[in-house]
Design a protein around this motif. Sequence first.
Motif, short mmCIF file in Angstrom:
data_model
loop_
_atom_site.label_atom_id
_atom_site.label_comp_id
_atom_site.label_asym_id
_atom_site.label_seq_id
_atom_site.Cartn_x
_atom_site.Cartn_y
_atom_site.Cartn_z
N LEU A 49 0.82 -1.21 0.00
CA LEU A 49 0.00 0.00 0.00
C LEU A 49 0.86 1.26 0.00
CD1 LEU A 49 -2.93 -0.93 2.42
CD2 LEU A 49 -3.07 -0.49 -0.05
N ARG A 50 2.01 1.20 0.64
CA ARG A 50 2.92 2.36 0.61
C ARG A 50 3.41 2.60 -0.82
NH1 ARG A 50 4.65 -0.08 5.56
NH2 ARG A 50 4.07 1.21 7.35
N GLU A 51 3.72 1.53 -1.53
CA GLU A 51 4.13 1.67 -2.92
C GLU A 51 2.99 2.24 -3.76
OE1 GLU A 51 6.06 1.52 -6.57
OE2 GLU A 51 6.84 1.49 -4.52
N LEU A 52 1.79 1.75 -3.52
CA LEU A 52 0.62 2.27 -4.24
C LEU A 52 0.45 3.76 -3.96
CD1 LEU A 52 -2.01 1.98 -5.87
CD2 LEU A 52 -3.15 1.27 -3.74
N ASN A 53 0.59 4.15 -2.70
CA ASN A 53 0.39 5.56 -2.35
C ASN A 53 1.46 6.45 -2.97
OD1 ASN A 53 -1.63 7.03 -0.92
ND2 ASN A 53 -0.05 7.71 0.50
N ALA A 54 2.69 5.95 -3.05
CA ALA A 54 3.76 6.73 -3.68
C ALA A 54 3.42 7.02 -5.14
CB ALA A 54 5.09 5.98 -3.58
N ARG A 55 2.86 6.04 -5.82
CA ARG A 55 2.46 6.25 -7.21
C ARG A 55 1.25 7.17 -7.31
NH1 ARG A 55 4.03 1.01 -10.78
NH2 ARG A 55 5.72 0.21 -9.45
N LEU A 56 0.34 7.04 -6.35
CA LEU A 56 -0.83 7.92 -6.34
C LEU A 56 -0.42 9.38 -6.10
CD1 LEU A 56 -3.46 5.83 -4.37
CD2 LEU A 56 -3.70 6.67 -6.72
N ILE A 57 0.58 9.58 -5.28
CA ILE A 57 1.05 10.94 -5.02
C ILE A 57 1.60 11.57 -6.31
CG2 ILE A 57 2.86 12.28 -3.86
CD1 ILE A 57 2.45 10.42 -1.43
N LYS A 58 2.35 10.80 -7.09
CA LYS A 58 2.87 11.31 -8.36
C LYS A 58 1.72 11.61 -9.32
CE LYS A 58 7.40 9.09 -8.15
NZ LYS A 58 8.34 8.12 -8.79
N PHE A 59 0.71 10.76 -9.32
CA PHE A 59 -0.46 11.01 -10.16
C PHE A 59 -1.19 12.26 -9.71
CE2 PHE A 59 -5.08 10.33 -10.84
CZ PHE A 59 -5.08 10.49 -12.23
N THR A 60 -1.29 12.45 -8.41
CA THR A 60 -1.95 13.64 -7.87
C THR A 60 -1.22 14.90 -8.32
OG1 THR A 60 -2.71 12.41 -5.93
CG2 THR A 60 -2.68 14.80 -5.76
N GLU A 61 0.10 14.87 -8.28
CA GLU A 61 0.87 16.04 -8.71
C GLU A 61 0.71 16.29 -10.20
OE1 GLU A 61 2.24 18.21 -6.64
OE2 GLU A 61 1.28 16.91 -5.17
N ALA A 62 0.62 15.22 -10.98
CA ALA A 62 0.40 15.38 -12.43
C ALA A 62 -0.97 16.00 -12.69
CB ALA A 62 0.52 14.03 -13.12
N ALA A 63 -1.97 15.59 -11.93
CA ALA A 63 -3.31 16.19 -12.07
C ALA A 63 -3.29 17.64 -11.63
CB ALA A 63 -4.32 15.40 -11.24
N ARG A 64 -2.51 17.94 -10.59
CA ARG A 64 -2.42 19.31 -10.10
C ARG A 64 -1.84 20.23 -11.17
NH1 ARG A 64 -2.68 20.33 -5.00
NH2 ARG A 64 -1.84 18.28 -4.44
N ALA A 65 -0.85 19.73 -11.91
CA ALA A 65 -0.23 20.53 -12.97
C ALA A 65 -1.24 20.86 -14.07
CB ALA A 65 0.97 19.79 -13.55
N LEU A 66 -2.16 19.94 -14.35
CA LEU A 66 -3.18 20.18 -15.37
C LEU A 66 -4.33 21.04 -14.86
CD1 LEU A 66 -3.52 16.76 -17.25
CD2 LEU A 66 -2.38 18.85 -18.02
#
Length: 470
Positions: A49-66
Amino acid sequence: MANGNVGLGGFNSGIDFGVLIDAIVARSSRPLQQLQAQRSTVQARADALRELNARLIKFTEAARALADNALAAARSTTSSNAAVATATASDGASPTAINLSVARLATAFAQATRSFASPNDPVLAAGATSATFELRKGGASSGPTITIDASNNSLVGLRDAINAANAGVTAAIVDVGGNGSAYQLVLTSTDTGASNRVQLIETSATGTEANLNLRALNPTGSPPDYSLLDAEINLNGLVVHRAANKIADLVAGVTFELKSAGTTTITVAADARSVADKVKAFVEAYNSVQDFILSQQNDAAGKAGGPLASDATLRAVQRTLRDALAASSTGNGGAFTNLTEIGIGRDERGKLTLDQAKLDDRLQNAFADTVALLAGRTPSNVGLADQILTTASSLSDQVSGTVQLAIKGYTDSASRLDRLIADNQARLDRLRESLTRQFAAVDAAISQLNGQGTALNNIIRSLQPQQNNR
Protein backbone atom coordinates in the motif's frame (compact mmCIF):
# COMPACT_ATOMS: atom_id res chain seq x y z
CA MET A 1 14.34 -17.46 28.41
CA ALA A 2 15.26 -18.29 24.82
CA ASN A 3 14.81 -21.78 23.39
CA GLY A 4 17.81 -24.05 23.95
CA ASN A 5 19.30 -22.17 26.93
CA VAL A 6 18.53 -25.16 29.17
CA GLY A 7 19.64 -28.63 28.00
CA LEU A 8 18.77 -32.03 29.40
CA GLY A 9 20.59 -35.01 27.94
CA GLY A 10 19.50 -37.77 30.37
CA PHE A 11 23.03 -38.41 31.56
CA ASN A 12 21.78 -40.21 34.67
CA SER A 13 18.91 -42.20 33.23
CA GLY A 14 20.23 -42.67 29.72
CA ILE A 15 17.05 -41.14 28.27
CA ASP A 16 17.41 -38.04 25.97
CA PHE A 17 14.72 -35.85 27.56
CA GLY A 18 15.89 -32.86 25.41
CA VAL A 19 14.33 -34.45 22.32
CA LEU A 20 11.05 -34.91 24.21
CA ILE A 21 11.09 -31.28 25.38
CA ASP A 22 11.76 -29.97 21.85
CA ALA A 23 8.90 -32.06 20.46
CA ILE A 24 6.45 -30.82 23.08
CA VAL A 25 7.50 -27.18 22.63
CA ALA A 26 7.33 -27.49 18.83
CA ARG A 27 3.80 -28.85 19.05
CA SER A 28 2.84 -25.99 21.37
CA SER A 29 4.40 -23.37 19.04
CA ARG A 30 1.85 -23.76 16.25
CA PRO A 31 -0.19 -20.73 17.44
CA LEU A 32 3.04 -18.68 17.43
CA GLN A 33 3.83 -19.76 13.88
CA GLN A 34 0.33 -18.81 12.78
CA LEU A 35 0.73 -15.37 14.36
CA GLN A 36 4.11 -14.90 12.67
CA ALA A 37 2.61 -15.83 9.31
CA GLN A 38 -0.22 -13.33 9.88
CA ARG A 39 2.36 -10.68 10.83
CA SER A 40 4.28 -11.31 7.61
CA THR A 41 1.11 -10.99 5.54
CA VAL A 42 0.08 -7.77 7.27
CA GLN A 43 3.54 -6.28 6.75
CA ALA A 44 3.56 -7.21 3.07
CA ARG A 45 0.17 -5.56 2.57
CA ALA A 46 1.25 -2.40 4.36
CA ASP A 47 4.43 -2.21 2.25
CA ALA A 48 2.44 -2.75 -0.95
CA LEU A 49 0.00 0.00 0.00
CA ARG A 50 2.92 2.36 0.61
CA GLU A 51 4.13 1.67 -2.92
CA LEU A 52 0.62 2.27 -4.24
CA ASN A 53 0.39 5.56 -2.35
CA ALA A 54 3.76 6.73 -3.68
CA ARG A 55 2.46 6.25 -7.21
CA LEU A 56 -0.83 7.92 -6.34
CA ILE A 57 1.05 10.94 -5.02
CA LYS A 58 2.87 11.31 -8.36
CA PHE A 59 -0.46 11.01 -10.16
CA THR A 60 -1.95 13.64 -7.87
CA GLU A 61 0.87 16.04 -8.71
CA ALA A 62 0.40 15.38 -12.43
CA ALA A 63 -3.31 16.19 -12.07
CA ARG A 64 -2.42 19.31 -10.10
CA ALA A 65 -0.23 20.53 -12.97
CA LEU A 66 -3.18 20.18 -15.37
CA ALA A 67 -5.60 21.86 -12.98
CA ASP A 68 -3.42 24.97 -12.69
CA ASN A 69 -5.28 28.08 -13.82
CA ALA A 70 -1.99 29.41 -15.22
CA LEU A 71 -2.05 26.63 -17.83
CA ALA A 72 -3.72 28.88 -20.40
CA ALA A 73 -1.30 31.71 -19.66
CA ALA A 74 1.84 29.72 -20.48
CA ARG A 75 3.71 31.17 -23.43
CA SER A 76 6.37 29.91 -25.80
CA THR A 77 8.57 31.89 -28.16
CA THR A 78 10.24 31.06 -31.44
CA SER A 79 12.83 32.96 -33.45
CA SER A 80 13.14 32.68 -37.21
CA ASN A 81 16.87 33.37 -36.83
CA ALA A 82 18.16 32.35 -33.41
CA ALA A 83 21.66 33.46 -34.37
CA VAL A 84 20.40 37.07 -34.35
CA ALA A 85 18.10 37.04 -31.32
CA THR A 86 16.01 34.79 -29.11
CA ALA A 87 13.31 35.60 -26.59
CA THR A 88 11.42 34.28 -23.59
CA ALA A 89 7.90 35.23 -22.57
CA SER A 90 6.32 35.24 -19.15
CA ASP A 91 2.87 33.81 -18.45
CA GLY A 92 0.12 36.01 -19.79
CA ALA A 93 2.21 37.81 -22.41
CA SER A 94 0.13 38.79 -25.43
CA PRO A 95 0.53 36.46 -28.43
CA THR A 96 2.24 38.44 -31.15
CA ALA A 97 4.80 38.42 -33.96
CA ILE A 98 7.68 40.89 -33.68
CA ASN A 99 9.92 41.83 -36.58
CA LEU A 100 13.32 42.58 -35.12
CA SER A 101 16.35 44.05 -36.87
CA VAL A 102 19.59 44.33 -34.90
CA ALA A 103 21.87 47.07 -36.24
CA ARG A 104 24.54 46.60 -33.54
CA LEU A 105 25.04 44.92 -30.20
CA ALA A 106 25.76 46.70 -26.94
CA THR A 107 29.45 46.63 -26.05
CA ALA A 108 31.52 47.35 -22.96
CA PHE A 109 33.68 50.49 -22.99
CA ALA A 110 37.43 49.88 -23.05
CA GLN A 111 40.46 52.14 -22.56
CA ALA A 112 44.19 51.50 -22.92
CA THR A 113 47.38 53.30 -21.85
CA ARG A 114 50.49 53.87 -23.91
CA SER A 115 53.10 51.10 -23.96
CA PHE A 116 55.56 50.65 -21.10
CA ALA A 117 58.78 48.66 -21.35
CA SER A 118 57.99 46.75 -18.15
CA PRO A 119 54.92 46.17 -15.98
CA ASN A 120 56.99 47.57 -13.12
CA ASP A 121 57.81 50.86 -14.84
CA PRO A 122 56.60 53.97 -12.94
CA VAL A 123 53.41 55.63 -14.11
CA LEU A 124 53.62 58.96 -12.27
CA ALA A 125 54.55 61.95 -14.38
CA ALA A 126 58.07 63.30 -13.98
CA GLY A 127 58.44 65.17 -10.70
CA ALA A 128 55.15 63.89 -9.23
CA THR A 129 55.25 62.02 -5.94
CA SER A 130 51.57 61.06 -5.95
CA ALA A 131 48.46 61.38 -8.07
CA THR A 132 44.76 60.82 -7.45
CA PHE A 133 42.18 59.46 -9.88
CA GLU A 134 38.43 58.88 -9.92
CA LEU A 135 36.65 56.04 -11.66
CA ARG A 136 33.61 57.80 -13.11
CA LYS A 137 30.63 55.87 -14.45
CA GLY A 138 28.47 57.00 -17.34
CA GLY A 139 30.00 60.50 -17.56
CA ALA A 140 29.38 61.28 -13.88
CA SER A 141 31.25 64.19 -12.28
CA SER A 142 32.74 62.02 -9.52
CA GLY A 143 33.45 58.44 -8.59
CA PRO A 144 35.53 56.13 -6.36
CA THR A 145 39.03 57.52 -5.72
CA ILE A 146 42.38 55.74 -6.09
CA THR A 147 45.84 57.07 -5.24
CA ILE A 148 49.18 56.30 -6.84
CA ASP A 149 52.31 57.10 -4.79
CA ALA A 150 55.70 55.62 -4.00
CA SER A 151 54.11 52.45 -2.65
CA ASN A 152 52.41 51.50 -5.92
CA ASN A 153 54.02 53.65 -8.61
CA SER A 154 53.98 51.12 -11.43
CA LEU A 155 51.70 49.69 -14.08
CA VAL A 156 51.11 46.75 -11.73
CA GLY A 157 50.30 49.09 -8.85
CA LEU A 158 47.81 51.06 -10.96
CA ARG A 159 46.14 47.82 -12.12
CA ASP A 160 45.77 46.52 -8.58
CA ALA A 161 44.40 49.84 -7.28
CA ILE A 162 41.74 49.96 -10.02
CA ASN A 163 40.65 46.37 -9.41
CA ALA A 164 40.53 46.87 -5.63
CA ALA A 165 38.15 49.83 -6.08
CA ASN A 166 35.41 47.49 -7.36
CA ALA A 167 33.97 50.36 -9.40
CA GLY A 168 32.50 48.49 -12.37
CA VAL A 169 35.72 48.21 -14.35
CA THR A 170 38.54 45.67 -14.51
CA ALA A 171 42.17 46.34 -15.39
CA ALA A 172 44.63 43.93 -17.01
CA ILE A 173 48.20 44.27 -18.29
CA VAL A 174 48.60 43.12 -21.89
CA ASP A 175 51.87 42.22 -23.62
CA VAL A 176 50.91 43.90 -26.87
CA GLY A 177 53.96 42.83 -28.85
CA GLY A 178 54.15 39.35 -27.50
CA ASN A 179 57.91 39.68 -26.99
CA GLY A 180 58.04 41.26 -23.53
CA SER A 181 59.00 44.72 -24.72
CA ALA A 182 55.70 46.62 -24.68
CA TYR A 183 52.99 46.47 -22.04
CA GLN A 184 49.73 48.37 -21.93
CA LEU A 185 47.10 48.61 -19.20
CA VAL A 186 43.64 47.84 -20.59
CA LEU A 187 40.53 48.95 -18.68
CA THR A 188 37.24 47.22 -19.55
CA SER A 189 33.89 48.25 -18.06
CA THR A 190 32.02 45.40 -16.41
CA ASP A 191 28.67 46.18 -18.06
CA THR A 192 27.80 47.18 -21.60
CA GLY A 193 26.39 50.47 -22.83
CA ALA A 194 27.16 54.15 -22.60
CA SER A 195 25.55 54.56 -19.20
CA ASN A 196 27.76 51.83 -17.74
CA ARG A 197 31.10 53.02 -19.13
CA VAL A 198 33.73 53.68 -16.47
CA GLN A 199 36.56 56.13 -17.21
CA LEU A 200 39.80 56.78 -15.33
CA ILE A 201 40.03 60.55 -14.71
CA GLU A 202 42.95 62.26 -12.92
CA THR A 203 41.86 64.79 -10.30
CA SER A 204 45.29 65.91 -9.02
CA ALA A 205 46.60 67.79 -12.11
CA THR A 206 50.06 66.21 -12.01
CA GLY A 207 50.08 65.29 -15.67
CA THR A 208 50.02 61.57 -14.85
CA GLU A 209 46.89 60.98 -16.94
CA ALA A 210 48.66 62.59 -19.90
CA ASN A 211 51.71 60.40 -19.18
CA LEU A 212 49.48 57.34 -19.30
CA ASN A 213 48.04 58.59 -22.59
CA LEU A 214 44.69 56.88 -22.00
CA ARG A 215 42.66 56.43 -25.15
CA ALA A 216 39.27 54.87 -25.91
CA LEU A 217 39.47 51.57 -27.75
CA ASN A 218 35.75 51.78 -28.50
CA PRO A 219 34.04 53.65 -29.83
CA THR A 220 36.62 55.29 -32.04
CA GLY A 221 36.66 58.95 -32.96
CA SER A 222 37.66 62.12 -31.21
CA PRO A 223 35.75 62.81 -29.18
CA PRO A 224 34.28 59.30 -29.11
CA ASP A 225 30.53 58.92 -29.56
CA TYR A 226 29.64 56.89 -26.48
CA SER A 227 26.11 56.25 -27.73
CA LEU A 228 27.67 53.73 -30.09
CA LEU A 229 28.23 51.51 -27.05
CA ASP A 230 24.46 50.93 -26.88
CA ALA A 231 22.58 48.29 -28.85
CA GLU A 232 20.50 49.60 -31.72
CA ILE A 233 17.47 47.66 -32.85
CA ASN A 234 14.50 48.23 -35.10
CA LEU A 235 11.33 46.83 -33.57
CA ASN A 236 8.47 46.66 -36.05
CA GLY A 237 9.82 49.88 -37.57
CA LEU A 238 10.63 51.64 -34.29
CA VAL A 239 14.36 52.32 -33.73
CA VAL A 240 15.40 51.99 -30.07
CA HIS A 241 18.68 51.90 -28.13
CA ARG A 242 19.50 49.92 -25.01
CA ALA A 243 22.60 49.58 -22.86
CA ALA A 244 22.43 45.77 -22.69
CA ASN A 245 21.87 42.90 -25.08
CA LYS A 246 19.30 41.34 -22.77
CA ILE A 247 16.27 43.60 -22.99
CA ALA A 248 13.10 43.20 -20.93
CA ASP A 249 11.48 46.64 -21.28
CA LEU A 250 10.48 46.74 -24.93
CA VAL A 251 7.42 44.48 -25.09
CA ALA A 252 5.46 43.63 -21.94
CA GLY A 253 6.22 40.11 -20.74
CA VAL A 254 8.89 39.47 -23.41
CA THR A 255 12.66 39.40 -22.82
CA PHE A 256 14.94 39.60 -25.86
CA GLU A 257 18.47 38.21 -26.02
CA LEU A 258 20.44 39.88 -28.83
CA LYS A 259 23.14 37.69 -30.39
CA SER A 260 24.39 39.40 -33.56
CA ALA A 261 23.48 41.96 -36.22
CA GLY A 262 20.74 40.83 -38.58
CA THR A 263 16.99 40.34 -38.78
CA THR A 264 14.59 37.85 -37.26
CA THR A 265 10.95 37.41 -36.36
CA ILE A 266 10.08 36.61 -32.76
CA THR A 267 6.74 34.84 -32.32
CA VAL A 268 4.98 34.69 -28.94
CA ALA A 269 2.22 32.10 -28.71
CA ALA A 270 0.35 29.89 -26.29
CA ASP A 271 2.71 27.20 -24.97
CA ALA A 272 1.03 24.17 -26.51
CA ARG A 273 4.12 22.01 -26.01
CA SER A 274 4.15 22.64 -22.27
CA VAL A 275 0.49 21.60 -22.03
CA ALA A 276 1.14 18.50 -24.17
CA ASP A 277 4.04 17.50 -21.91
CA LYS A 278 1.86 17.86 -18.82
CA VAL A 279 -0.87 15.72 -20.43
CA LYS A 280 1.70 13.06 -21.28
CA ALA A 281 3.03 13.09 -17.71
CA PHE A 282 -0.55 12.75 -16.44
CA VAL A 283 -1.18 9.68 -18.63
CA GLU A 284 2.11 8.08 -17.58
CA ALA A 285 1.44 8.70 -13.88
CA TYR A 286 -2.03 7.16 -14.12
CA ASN A 287 -0.67 4.13 -15.97
CA SER A 288 1.99 3.67 -13.31
CA VAL A 289 -0.81 3.35 -10.73
CA GLN A 290 -2.74 0.99 -12.99
CA ASP A 291 0.35 -1.16 -13.63
CA PHE A 292 0.78 -1.62 -9.90
CA ILE A 293 -2.89 -2.50 -9.44
CA LEU A 294 -2.71 -5.06 -12.25
CA SER A 295 0.39 -6.62 -10.71
CA GLN A 296 -1.53 -7.21 -7.49
CA GLN A 297 -4.66 -8.74 -8.98
CA ASN A 298 -5.41 -12.38 -9.67
CA ASP A 299 -4.28 -13.72 -13.01
CA ALA A 300 -6.47 -15.59 -15.52
CA ALA A 301 -5.94 -18.84 -13.61
CA GLY A 302 -7.08 -17.26 -10.37
CA LYS A 303 -3.60 -17.23 -8.88
CA ALA A 304 -2.88 -14.27 -6.63
CA GLY A 305 -0.49 -11.77 -8.17
CA GLY A 306 0.52 -9.81 -5.06
CA PRO A 307 -0.10 -9.11 -1.37
CA LEU A 308 -3.12 -6.94 -2.20
CA ALA A 309 -4.88 -9.45 -4.44
CA SER A 310 -7.92 -9.58 -2.18
CA ASP A 311 -7.54 -6.16 -0.57
CA ALA A 312 -10.66 -3.98 -0.60
CA THR A 313 -8.65 -0.74 -0.66
CA LEU A 314 -6.97 -1.72 -3.91
CA ARG A 315 -10.32 -2.36 -5.57
CA ALA A 316 -11.72 0.90 -4.20
CA VAL A 317 -8.78 2.88 -5.58
CA GLN A 318 -9.13 1.31 -9.01
CA ARG A 319 -12.87 1.90 -9.15
CA THR A 320 -12.64 5.48 -7.87
CA LEU A 321 -9.95 6.48 -10.37
CA ARG A 322 -11.76 4.82 -13.26
CA ASP A 323 -14.96 6.70 -12.46
CA ALA A 324 -13.12 10.02 -12.06
CA LEU A 325 -11.45 9.78 -15.47
CA ALA A 326 -14.65 8.68 -17.16
CA ALA A 327 -16.60 11.61 -15.75
CA SER A 328 -17.79 14.57 -17.81
CA SER A 329 -17.00 18.22 -17.19
CA THR A 330 -19.95 20.42 -18.11
CA GLY A 331 -19.00 23.55 -16.21
CA ASN A 332 -15.50 24.19 -17.49
CA GLY A 333 -16.50 27.06 -19.78
CA GLY A 334 -15.24 25.37 -22.95
CA ALA A 335 -16.61 23.27 -25.77
CA PHE A 336 -15.15 19.92 -24.63
CA THR A 337 -16.57 17.78 -21.82
CA ASN A 338 -14.47 14.59 -21.62
CA LEU A 339 -10.90 13.38 -22.10
CA THR A 340 -11.60 11.39 -25.27
CA GLU A 341 -12.24 14.65 -27.10
CA ILE A 342 -8.59 15.66 -26.68
CA GLY A 343 -7.09 12.24 -27.47
CA ILE A 344 -7.04 10.42 -24.13
CA GLY A 345 -8.64 6.96 -24.27
CA ARG A 346 -8.49 3.65 -22.40
CA ASP A 347 -7.34 0.17 -23.45
CA GLU A 348 -8.77 -3.24 -22.50
CA ARG A 349 -6.61 -3.42 -19.36
CA GLY A 350 -7.83 -0.08 -18.07
CA LYS A 351 -4.66 1.85 -18.91
CA LEU A 352 -4.85 5.24 -20.58
CA THR A 353 -3.86 5.76 -24.20
CA LEU A 354 -2.79 9.03 -25.80
CA ASP A 355 -3.50 9.97 -29.39
CA GLN A 356 -0.69 12.48 -29.76
CA ALA A 357 -1.79 13.68 -33.18
CA LYS A 358 -5.29 14.43 -31.93
CA LEU A 359 -3.98 16.21 -28.85
CA ASP A 360 -1.60 18.32 -30.94
CA ASP A 361 -4.44 19.24 -33.28
CA ARG A 362 -6.63 20.31 -30.36
CA LEU A 363 -3.84 22.39 -28.87
CA GLN A 364 -3.14 23.97 -32.25
CA ASN A 365 -6.70 24.72 -33.30
CA ALA A 366 -8.70 24.72 -30.08
CA PHE A 367 -6.18 25.66 -27.40
CA ALA A 368 -8.60 27.63 -25.21
CA ASP A 369 -11.23 24.87 -25.20
CA THR A 370 -8.61 22.18 -24.50
CA VAL A 371 -7.21 24.08 -21.53
CA ALA A 372 -10.73 24.90 -20.33
CA LEU A 373 -11.56 21.18 -20.23
CA LEU A 374 -8.57 20.60 -17.98
CA ALA A 375 -8.34 23.70 -15.77
CA GLY A 376 -11.48 25.68 -16.48
CA ARG A 377 -11.70 28.76 -18.69
CA THR A 378 -11.75 31.09 -15.67
CA PRO A 379 -10.94 30.60 -11.98
CA SER A 380 -14.67 30.22 -11.33
CA ASN A 381 -14.98 27.35 -13.84
CA VAL A 382 -14.21 23.78 -12.74
CA GLY A 383 -12.20 21.73 -15.18
CA LEU A 384 -11.99 17.96 -15.38
CA ALA A 385 -8.45 17.98 -13.99
CA ASP A 386 -9.80 19.86 -10.98
CA GLN A 387 -12.31 17.07 -10.39
CA ILE A 388 -9.66 14.38 -10.83
CA LEU A 389 -7.30 16.25 -8.50
CA THR A 390 -9.93 16.28 -5.77
CA THR A 391 -10.42 12.53 -6.15
CA ALA A 392 -6.71 11.73 -6.33
CA SER A 393 -5.99 13.86 -3.27
CA SER A 394 -8.65 12.05 -1.27
CA LEU A 395 -6.93 8.78 -2.10
CA SER A 396 -3.28 9.80 -1.67
CA ASP A 397 -3.33 12.30 1.20
CA GLN A 398 -0.60 11.20 3.60
CA VAL A 399 -2.67 12.00 6.67
CA SER A 400 -6.30 11.29 5.92
CA GLY A 401 -6.23 9.64 2.49
CA THR A 402 -8.00 6.35 1.81
CA VAL A 403 -4.74 4.47 1.29
CA GLN A 404 -3.03 6.03 4.29
CA LEU A 405 -5.91 5.02 6.56
CA ALA A 406 -5.64 1.46 5.23
CA ILE A 407 -1.90 1.49 5.92
CA LYS A 408 -2.60 2.63 9.46
CA GLY A 409 -5.06 -0.22 9.88
CA TYR A 410 -2.41 -2.73 8.86
CA THR A 411 0.28 -1.15 11.03
CA ASP A 412 -2.08 -1.22 14.01
CA SER A 413 -2.72 -4.90 13.30
CA ALA A 414 1.01 -5.50 13.07
CA SER A 415 1.53 -3.89 16.48
CA ARG A 416 -1.21 -6.03 17.98
CA LEU A 417 0.30 -9.16 16.44
CA ASP A 418 3.74 -8.17 17.74
CA ARG A 419 2.34 -8.12 21.25
CA LEU A 420 0.66 -11.52 20.78
CA ILE A 421 3.84 -12.98 19.31
CA ALA A 422 5.84 -11.71 22.29
CA ASP A 423 3.28 -13.18 24.72
CA ASN A 424 3.32 -16.53 22.93
CA GLN A 425 7.11 -16.62 22.84
CA ALA A 426 7.20 -15.92 26.57
CA ARG A 427 4.66 -18.72 27.12
CA LEU A 428 6.83 -21.17 25.18
CA ASP A 429 9.92 -20.10 27.11
CA ARG A 430 8.09 -20.75 30.37
CA LEU A 431 6.89 -24.13 29.08
CA ARG A 432 10.44 -25.12 28.16
CA GLU A 433 11.71 -24.11 31.58
CA SER A 434 8.94 -26.05 33.31
CA LEU A 435 9.50 -29.18 31.22
CA THR A 436 13.22 -28.98 31.80
CA ARG A 437 12.72 -28.87 35.55
CA GLN A 438 10.18 -31.74 35.49
CA PHE A 439 12.30 -34.02 33.34
CA ALA A 440 15.36 -33.18 35.38
CA ALA A 441 13.45 -34.46 38.43
CA VAL A 442 12.42 -37.58 36.52
CA ASP A 443 16.01 -38.15 35.45
CA ALA A 444 17.18 -37.79 39.06
CA ALA A 445 14.47 -40.17 40.33
CA ILE A 446 15.36 -42.80 37.75
CA SER A 447 19.00 -42.41 38.68
CA GLN A 448 18.14 -42.90 42.33
CA LEU A 449 16.08 -46.03 41.59
CA ASN A 450 18.90 -47.40 39.49
CA GLY A 451 21.28 -46.82 42.37
CA GLN A 452 19.00 -48.56 44.83
CA GLY A 453 18.63 -51.55 42.49
CA THR A 454 22.37 -51.87 42.18
CA ALA A 455 22.81 -51.82 45.98
CA LEU A 456 20.10 -54.46 46.44
CA ASN A 457 21.74 -56.73 43.89
CA ASN A 458 25.04 -56.41 45.72
CA ILE A 459 23.41 -57.37 49.04
CA ILE A 460 21.73 -60.42 47.50
CA ARG A 461 24.99 -61.58 45.97
CA SER A 462 26.75 -61.18 49.32
CA LEU A 463 24.21 -63.44 51.06
CA GLN A 464 24.57 -66.29 48.63
CA PRO A 465 26.87 -69.17 49.91
CA GLN A 466 30.17 -69.28 48.14
CA GLN A 467 31.05 -72.58 46.44
CA ASN A 468 34.35 -74.17 47.22
CA ASN A 469 36.65 -74.72 44.41
CA ARG A 470 37.01 -78.35 43.58
